[in-house]
Motif scaffolding. Structure first.
Motif, short mmCIF file in Angstrom:
data_model
loop_
_atom_site.label_atom_id
_atom_site.label_comp_id
_atom_site.label_asym_id
_atom_site.label_seq_id
_atom_site.Cartn_x
_atom_site.Cartn_y
_atom_site.Cartn_z
N GLY A 38 6.56 40.87 -8.15
CA GLY A 38 7.84 41.02 -8.83
C GLY A 38 8.90 40.09 -8.31
N LEU A 39 8.52 38.82 -8.08
CA LEU A 39 9.44 37.84 -7.49
C LEU A 39 9.95 36.84 -8.53
CD1 LEU A 39 7.55 37.03 -4.15
CD2 LEU A 39 9.47 38.60 -4.48
N ASP A 44 13.21 31.94 -10.16
CA ASP A 44 14.29 31.37 -10.95
C ASP A 44 15.41 30.86 -10.04
OD1 ASP A 44 15.74 30.64 -13.21
OD2 ASP A 44 16.70 32.60 -13.37
N ALA A 45 15.77 31.68 -9.04
CA ALA A 45 16.85 31.31 -8.13
C ALA A 45 16.50 30.06 -7.32
CB ALA A 45 17.18 32.47 -7.19
N ALA A 187 5.25 24.88 -5.26
CA ALA A 187 4.99 24.81 -6.70
C ALA A 187 6.23 24.33 -7.45
CB ALA A 187 4.56 26.18 -7.22
N ILE A 188 7.39 24.83 -7.08
CA ILE A 188 8.62 24.47 -7.79
C ILE A 188 9.00 23.02 -7.52
CG2 ILE A 188 11.10 24.94 -7.95
CD1 ILE A 188 10.44 27.88 -7.43
N VAL A 189 8.95 22.62 -6.25
CA VAL A 189 9.34 21.25 -5.88
C VAL A 189 8.37 20.24 -6.49
CG1 VAL A 189 9.59 19.64 -3.95
CG2 VAL A 189 10.53 21.94 -3.78
N GLY A 196 10.88 20.00 -15.26
CA GLY A 196 12.27 20.41 -15.04
C GLY A 196 12.38 21.81 -14.48
N THR A 197 13.50 22.09 -13.82
CA THR A 197 13.67 23.37 -13.16
C THR A 197 13.83 24.53 -14.14
OG1 THR A 197 16.07 23.03 -13.02
CG2 THR A 197 14.75 22.28 -11.17
N LEU A 198 14.45 24.28 -15.29
CA LEU A 198 14.62 25.36 -16.25
C LEU A 198 13.31 25.72 -16.93
CD1 LEU A 198 17.98 24.43 -18.04
CD2 LEU A 198 17.59 26.19 -16.31
N LEU A 199 12.35 24.80 -16.92
CA LEU A 199 11.10 25.01 -17.63
C LEU A 199 9.92 25.33 -16.71
CD1 LEU A 199 11.48 22.06 -20.17
CD2 LEU A 199 12.18 24.44 -20.45
N VAL A 200 9.98 24.91 -15.47
CA VAL A 200 8.88 25.22 -14.55
C VAL A 200 8.74 26.72 -14.36
CG1 VAL A 200 10.27 25.12 -12.44
CG2 VAL A 200 7.84 24.62 -12.32
N PHE A 201 9.86 27.44 -14.51
CA PHE A 201 9.83 28.88 -14.37
C PHE A 201 8.89 29.51 -15.40
CE2 PHE A 201 11.84 33.10 -15.20
CZ PHE A 201 11.55 33.66 -13.97
N GLY A 202 8.85 28.94 -16.60
CA GLY A 202 7.95 29.46 -17.63
C GLY A 202 6.49 29.31 -17.25
N LEU A 203 6.10 28.14 -16.72
CA LEU A 203 4.72 27.93 -16.31
C LEU A 203 4.37 28.74 -15.07
CD1 LEU A 203 4.26 24.07 -16.82
CD2 LEU A 203 3.44 25.94 -18.26
N LEU A 204 5.37 29.04 -14.26
CA LEU A 204 5.13 29.80 -13.04
C LEU A 204 4.87 31.28 -13.34
CD1 LEU A 204 5.18 29.20 -9.93
CD2 LEU A 204 7.52 30.08 -9.93
N VAL A 205 5.46 31.79 -14.40
CA VAL A 205 5.40 33.23 -14.68
C VAL A 205 4.55 33.57 -15.91
CG1 VAL A 205 6.78 35.26 -15.27
CG2 VAL A 205 7.62 33.63 -13.57
#
Length: 272
Positions: A38-39, A44-45, A187-189, A196-205
């Motif tokens: 649940g992170l 996102d942050a 993974a984010i870096v 992009g940072t706004l879109l990597v969140f989608g692939l991460l989750v």
């Protein structure tokens, strides 16, 4: 067949495909634990918390990836430190650091008159501009992510389901949490300059969440998330090529759509 194969005969589209495949594999390894623990808010942050490092690196003419790494490590260290306070919940510490780092990044950006294009690339990425050297970085990041996942698997499992039991078994939950943050940071870096940072969140989750509705074993979730991510990459690039849409955003939109299809199918199965 020409509609399916034609776009990938272009060199920069092939580079984009390989880059998104590598990003999907990295995000599958890290995103599984993001979903299970649940992170999502933390992911996102952290993706937005890299902005000060990227902004400073751009203004000073340095490496954007290095600047993002420094900022992400500082963010992860701050989350870990604030998480040890018994009077503050983890979400509170994450929210404070999220707001502070993002504000600092905007302040730095406001001092530059020529950072708008770089900021757009930071937020949305440019997957069609990936070069061979960046593919090498992604391969190295995947190898490190795989090593951390294998070495820390037992600790991560215990931490995800019962931190107190992990402590009783001597699996060092604080170290496991730090390693997990490091995996998410990697993974984010590694991915932000591709999608992009706004879109990597989608692939991460999205891919791990879609598979978690069906699978009961963690390795299956990781494998399924990787396959869904690769499918989203191929489909997104094809749609982007033929419709003229933004490649990174299209890939992420396909991944999120896959989650909603999976959730709907899972709900129908439950009713039956």
């Amino acid at each position: 067949m020409d509609w399916l194969i034609g776009p990938f005969e272009v060199s920069f589209v092939r580079h984009a495909l390989w880059a998104t495949i590598l990003v999907s594999l990295i995000c599958a390894l890290a995103g599984t634990w993001v979903v299970l623990r649940g992170l999502a808010f933390l992911g996102d942050a952290m993706s937005h918390g890299m902005l000060p490092g990227v902004a400073l690196a751009s203004l000073l003419g340095g490496s954007l990836v290095l600047g993002a790494l420094v900022a992400a490590v500082a963010m992860a260290a701050g989350v870990t430190a604030l998480g040890r306070s018994p009077r503050l919940s983890q979400d509170t510490g994450i929210g404070l650091l999220f707001a502070g780092m993002l504000s600092l990044g905007v302040i730095i950006v406001s001092h530059s008159q020529s950072f708008a294009v770089d900021l757009t690339g930071f937020l949305f990425g440019d997957v069609l501009a990936v070069r061979g050297r960046e593919l090498g970085y992604l391969v190295a990041a995947l190898l490190v992510a795989g090593l951390v996942s294998v070495v820390g698997h037992r600790m991560f499992v215990a931490l995800a389901f019962d931190p107190r039991k992990a402590r009783t078994l001597g699996l060092r939950p604080r170290l496991a949490h730090a390693l997990m943050l490091g995996l998410v940071t990697l993974a984010i870096v590694a991915s932000f300059h591709v999608v992009g940072t706004l879109l990597v969140f989608g692939l991460l989750v999205a891919p791990p969440a879609a598979i978690a509705l069906w699978a009961t074993r963690i390795p299956v979730i990781m494998l399924g998330a990787a396959l869904l991510g690769i499918g989203a990459a191929v489909t997104g690039l094809l749609v982007s090529w033929h419709l003229g849409t933004a490649a990174g955003a299209t890939i992420t939109a396909v991944a999120v759509s896959m989650f909603f299809v999976s959730a709907s199918a899972s709900r129908l199965r439950g009713h039956r």
